[in-house]
Design a protein around this motif. Structure first.
Motif, PDB file in Angstrom:
ATOM      1  N   ILE A 114      80.008 -15.549 -19.703  1.00  0.00           N
ATOM      2  CA  ILE A 114      80.098 -16.860 -19.365  1.00  0.00           C
ATOM      3  C   ILE A 114      80.089 -18.252 -19.932  1.00  0.00           C
ATOM      4  N   ALA A 115      80.052 -18.110 -21.447  1.00  0.00           N
ATOM      5  CA  ALA A 115      79.864 -19.439 -22.272  1.00  0.00           C
ATOM      6  C   ALA A 115      80.831 -20.316 -22.026  1.00  0.00           C
ATOM      7  N   PRO A 116      82.195 -19.812 -21.714  1.00  0.00           N
ATOM      8  CA  PRO A 116      83.182 -21.345 -21.754  1.00  0.00           C
ATOM      9  C   PRO A 116      82.838 -22.214 -20.443  1.00  0.00           C
ATOM     10  N   LEU A 117      82.226 -21.576 -19.571  1.00  0.00           N
ATOM     11  CA  LEU A 117      81.689 -22.623 -18.270  1.00  0.00           C
ATOM     12  C   LEU A 117      80.314 -23.013 -18.790  1.00  0.00           C
ATOM     13  N   THR A 118      79.419 -22.335 -19.156  1.00  0.00           N
ATOM     14  CA  THR A 118      78.047 -22.960 -19.807  1.00  0.00           C
ATOM     15  C   THR A 118      78.266 -24.370 -20.565  1.00  0.00           C
ATOM     16  N   GLU A 119      78.914 -23.889 -21.479  1.00  0.00           N
ATOM     17  CA  GLU A 119      79.397 -25.008 -22.598  1.00  0.00           C
ATOM     18  C   GLU A 119      79.912 -26.264 -21.924  1.00  0.00           C
ATOM     19  N   LEU A 120      80.915 -25.862 -20.846  1.00  0.00           N
ATOM     20  CA  LEU A 120      81.613 -26.994 -20.374  1.00  0.00           C
ATOM     21  C   LEU A 120      80.554 -28.023 -19.476  1.00  0.00           C
ATOM     22  N   TRP A 121      79.464 -27.200 -18.713  1.00  0.00           N
ATOM     23  CA  TRP A 121      78.492 -27.928 -18.143  1.00  0.00           C
ATOM     24  C   TRP A 121      77.399 -28.618 -18.843  1.00  0.00           C
ATOM     25  N   HIS A 122      77.129 -28.000 -20.148  1.00  0.00           N
ATOM     26  CA  HIS A 122      76.066 -28.285 -21.016  1.00  0.00           C
ATOM     27  C   HIS A 122      74.921 -29.103 -20.358  1.00  0.00           C
ATOM     28  N   VAL A 123      74.226 -28.231 -19.563  1.00  0.00           N
ATOM     29  CA  VAL A 123      73.197 -28.835 -18.875  1.00  0.00           C
ATOM     30  C   VAL A 123      72.039 -29.322 -19.429  1.00  0.00           C
ATOM     31  N   ASN A 124      71.515 -28.653 -20.614  1.00  0.00           N
ATOM     32  CA  ASN A 124      70.848 -29.237 -21.742  1.00  0.00           C
ATOM     33  C   ASN A 124      70.697 -30.614 -22.057  1.00  0.00           C
ATOM     34  N   ASP A 125      71.833 -31.092 -22.022  1.00  0.00           N
ATOM     35  CA  ASP A 125      72.253 -32.377 -22.723  1.00  0.00           C
ATOM     36  C   ASP A 125      73.267 -33.325 -21.932  1.00  0.00           C
ATOM     37  N   HIS A 254      71.730 -24.615 -14.453  1.00  0.00           N
ATOM     38  CA  HIS A 254      72.275 -23.888 -15.460  1.00  0.00           C
ATOM     39  C   HIS A 254      72.878 -22.769 -15.037  1.00  0.00           C
ATOM     40  N   ILE A 255      72.612 -22.168 -13.711  1.00  0.00           N
ATOM     41  CA  ILE A 255      73.002 -20.822 -13.298  1.00  0.00           C
ATOM     42  C   ILE A 255      74.480 -21.151 -12.647  1.00  0.00           C
ATOM     43  N   ILE A 256      75.359 -20.528 -13.418  1.00  0.00           N
ATOM     44  CA  ILE A 256      76.883 -21.047 -13.102  1.00  0.00           C
ATOM     45  C   ILE A 256      77.496 -19.669 -12.227  1.00  0.00           C
ATOM     46  N   ASP A 257      78.044 -19.987 -11.158  1.00  0.00           N
ATOM     47  CA  ASP A 257      78.807 -18.945 -10.421  1.00  0.00           C
ATOM     48  C   ASP A 257      80.220 -18.797 -10.993  1.00  0.00           C
ATOM     49  N   ILE A 258      80.466 -17.867 -11.403  1.00  0.00           N
ATOM     50  CA  ILE A 258      82.009 -17.578 -12.071  1.00  0.00           C
ATOM     51  C   ILE A 258      83.045 -17.534 -11.134  1.00  0.00           C
ATOM     52  N   THR A 259      82.743 -17.300  -9.654  1.00  0.00           N
ATOM     53  CA  THR A 259      83.624 -17.567  -8.696  1.00  0.00           C
ATOM     54  C   THR A 259      84.104 -18.947  -8.312  1.00  0.00           C
ATOM     55  N   THR A 260      83.203 -20.195  -8.602  1.00  0.00           N
ATOM     56  CA  THR A 260      83.643 -21.293  -8.346  1.00  0.00           C
ATOM     57  C   THR A 260      83.641 -22.192  -9.769  1.00  0.00           C
ATOM     58  N   GLY A 261      82.988 -21.372 -10.712  1.00  0.00           N
ATOM     59  CA  GLY A 261      83.099 -22.223 -12.148  1.00  0.00           C
ATOM     60  C   GLY A 261      81.970 -23.345 -11.930  1.00  0.00           C
ATOM     61  N   ALA A 262      81.199 -23.268 -10.918  1.00  0.00           N
ATOM     62  CA  ALA A 262      80.098 -24.584 -10.761  1.00  0.00           C
ATOM     63  C   ALA A 262      78.596 -23.838 -10.642  1.00  0.00           C
ATOM     64  N   PRO A 263      77.576 -24.773 -10.639  1.00  0.00           N
ATOM     65  CA  PRO A 263      76.216 -24.233 -10.383  1.00  0.00           C
ATOM     66  C   PRO A 263      76.293 -23.442  -9.086  1.00  0.00           C
ATOM     67  N   SER A 264      75.582 -22.559  -9.015  1.00  0.00           N
ATOM     68  CA  SER A 264      75.256 -21.675  -7.736  1.00  0.00           C
ATOM     69  C   SER A 264      74.838 -22.456  -6.585  1.00  0.00           C
ATOM     70  N   GLU A 265      75.270 -22.220  -5.675  1.00  0.00           N
ATOM     71  CA  GLU A 265      74.807 -22.850  -4.376  1.00  0.00           C
ATOM     72  C   GLU A 265      74.381 -21.930  -3.250  1.00  0.00           C
ATOM     73  N   SER A 266      73.781 -20.762  -3.794  1.00  0.00           N
ATOM     74  CA  SER A 266      73.210 -19.845  -2.786  1.00  0.00           C
ATOM     75  C   SER A 266      72.137 -20.389  -2.247  1.00  0.00           C
ATOM     76  N   ASP A 267      71.272 -19.653  -1.334  1.00  0.00           N
ATOM     77  CA  ASP A 267      70.186 -20.170  -0.653  1.00  0.00           C
ATOM     78  C   ASP A 267      68.893 -20.042  -1.376  1.00  0.00           C
ATOM     79  N   LEU A 268      69.099 -19.388  -2.759  1.00  0.00           N
ATOM     80  CA  LEU A 268      67.749 -19.136  -3.346  1.00  0.00           C
ATOM     81  C   LEU A 268      67.662 -20.012  -4.481  1.00  0.00           C
ATOM     82  N   GLU A 269      65.985 -20.510  -4.573  1.00  0.00           N
ATOM     83  CA  GLU A 269      65.633 -21.299  -5.499  1.00  0.00           C
ATOM     84  C   GLU A 269      65.043 -20.560  -6.801  1.00  0.00           C
ATOM     85  N   SER A 270      64.755 -19.429  -6.546  1.00  0.00           N
ATOM     86  CA  SER A 270      64.082 -18.604  -7.766  1.00  0.00           C
ATOM     87  C   SER A 270      63.994 -17.184  -7.217  1.00  0.00           C
ATOM     88  N   VAL A 271      64.097 -16.427  -8.473  1.00  0.00           N
ATOM     89  CA  VAL A 271      63.884 -14.981  -8.268  1.00  0.00           C
ATOM     90  C   VAL A 271      62.850 -14.429  -9.253  1.00  0.00           C
TER      91      VAL A 271
END
Length: 329
Positions: A114-125, A254-271
């Motif tokens: 997933i690194a290419p996507l997480t580095e693209l979004w770089h949520v931490n900064d 920071h939880i990226i969905d590889i099918t959209t390339g963007a942060p997950s939009e599922s109905d869950l906040e935490s697991v």
């Protein structure tokens, strides 16, 4: 207006520490920074004071093998090999095989490339600028766990631009190894907290089970929705509230969905996952957020010895059939 939030500790442990009362044994507690978070190790009633030092040495060794940012680590070398074979440690082979297993089990929802996507979004900064669609599509083309090839003690990425990021499984794997080391040294009561990845050894020193509180999403760290009682088990949470930024009123986590390339939009906040293997719980907690409540719970119910507590975006708490969860009233 833009805000950045980083929350490293996912779980609040509701525990009364009990001293052993034995003059020849001691309790040992240490905090250190590894894996980009503060870790806490608590070992109770042991004569072996060196076991704590050996646990910290083990953490250091694993960081130098698994971190994608530590130059010279196994993962760093694989990511910079431009598709060439890289000889790595036995532990790196082991964790990659486990990662591939959970990728297959979750039908690709979990993916350590997933690194290419997480580095693209770089949520931490993140500075509030969203990636362009073309950038997202380009990064997505280099994310696929099938790019990882293993031949005995060698690894390569068949896509030269692919990159491995073990952030979704490494802390769980290391918690399992720390537990293994402690038990080999005779430790019968301990708590391992790797930035919210909790693993307990045995029972508390008074003989009772550990009571682990589950963080309420987007609330103060010590505000919980309830707790689970565990002995010799792990409790691992993932949530969209851990690390995120807000832009134009929308949360990008920071939880990226590889099918959209963007942060997950599922109905869950935490697991939160409860089980014996912390590596499994680590991988499954992220996977279930991506899968959503229906598919995620179906997956959990299909795995023996694994339980879960889900919190949905509308505030509902969903509990698997075998989970001993006490909801806060």
């Amino acid at each position: 207006m833009r805000k950045i939030y980083i929350e490293s500790a996912l779980l609040f442990s509701v525990i009364i520490w009990v001293l052993s009362g034995c003059s020849v044994s001691r309790d040992y507690s240490e905090q250190a920074i590894y894996f980009d978070t503060i870790i806490t190790l608590n070992i109770y009633g042991t004569k072996d004071r060196a076991v704590m030092e050996d646990c910290l040495i083990l953490c250091d060794e694993f960081e130098k093998k698994f971190s994608k940012t530590v130059e010279g680590s196994d993962i760093w070398k694989i990511n910079h090999a431009e598709g060439a074979w890289v000889e790595v440690s036995e532990e790196t082979i082991d964790i990659l095989k486990q990662a591939i297993y959970y990728s297959e089990l979750t039908e690709g929802a979990f993916d350590v490339t997933i690194a290419p996507l997480t580095e693209l979004w770089h949520v931490n900064d993140n500075d509030g600028i969203l990636p362009a669609e073309e950038e997202i599509k380009e990064a997505m083309s280099h994310v696929n766990y099938r790019f990882i090839e293993i031949d005995e003690n060698k690894v390569r990425l068949t896509d030269e631009k692919a990159q491995i990021d073990l952030g979704g499984i490494a802390k769980g794997y290391i918690a399992d190894k720390l537990e293994e080391l402690m038990k080999e040294r005779g430790v019968t009561s301990a708590m391992i907290d790797l930035g919210g990845n909790i693993k307990v050894v045995g029972r508390k020193t008074d003989g009772s089970s550990w009571n682990i509180g589950i963080q309420k999403p987007f609330a103060d760290r010590n505000e919980v929705i309830g707790s689970v009682m565990v002995t010799d088990k792990t409790v691992v949470s993932s949530g969209i509230y851990e690390r995120y930024f807000e832009c134009d009123g929308k949360i990008y986590h920071h939880i990226i969905d590889i099918t959209t390339g963007a942060p997950s939009e599922s109905d869950l906040e935490s697991v939160t996952i409860i089980g014996e293997s912390s590596a499994a719980a680590d991988a499954l907690s992220t996977s279930c957020i991506l899968l959503g409540s229906q598919k995620g719970m179906a997956l959990i119910e299909s795995i023996e010895g694994v339980e879960a507590v889900f919190v949905t975006r509308d505030g509902n708490v969903l509990v698997s059939s075998g989970a001993e969860f006490q909801e806060l009233q």
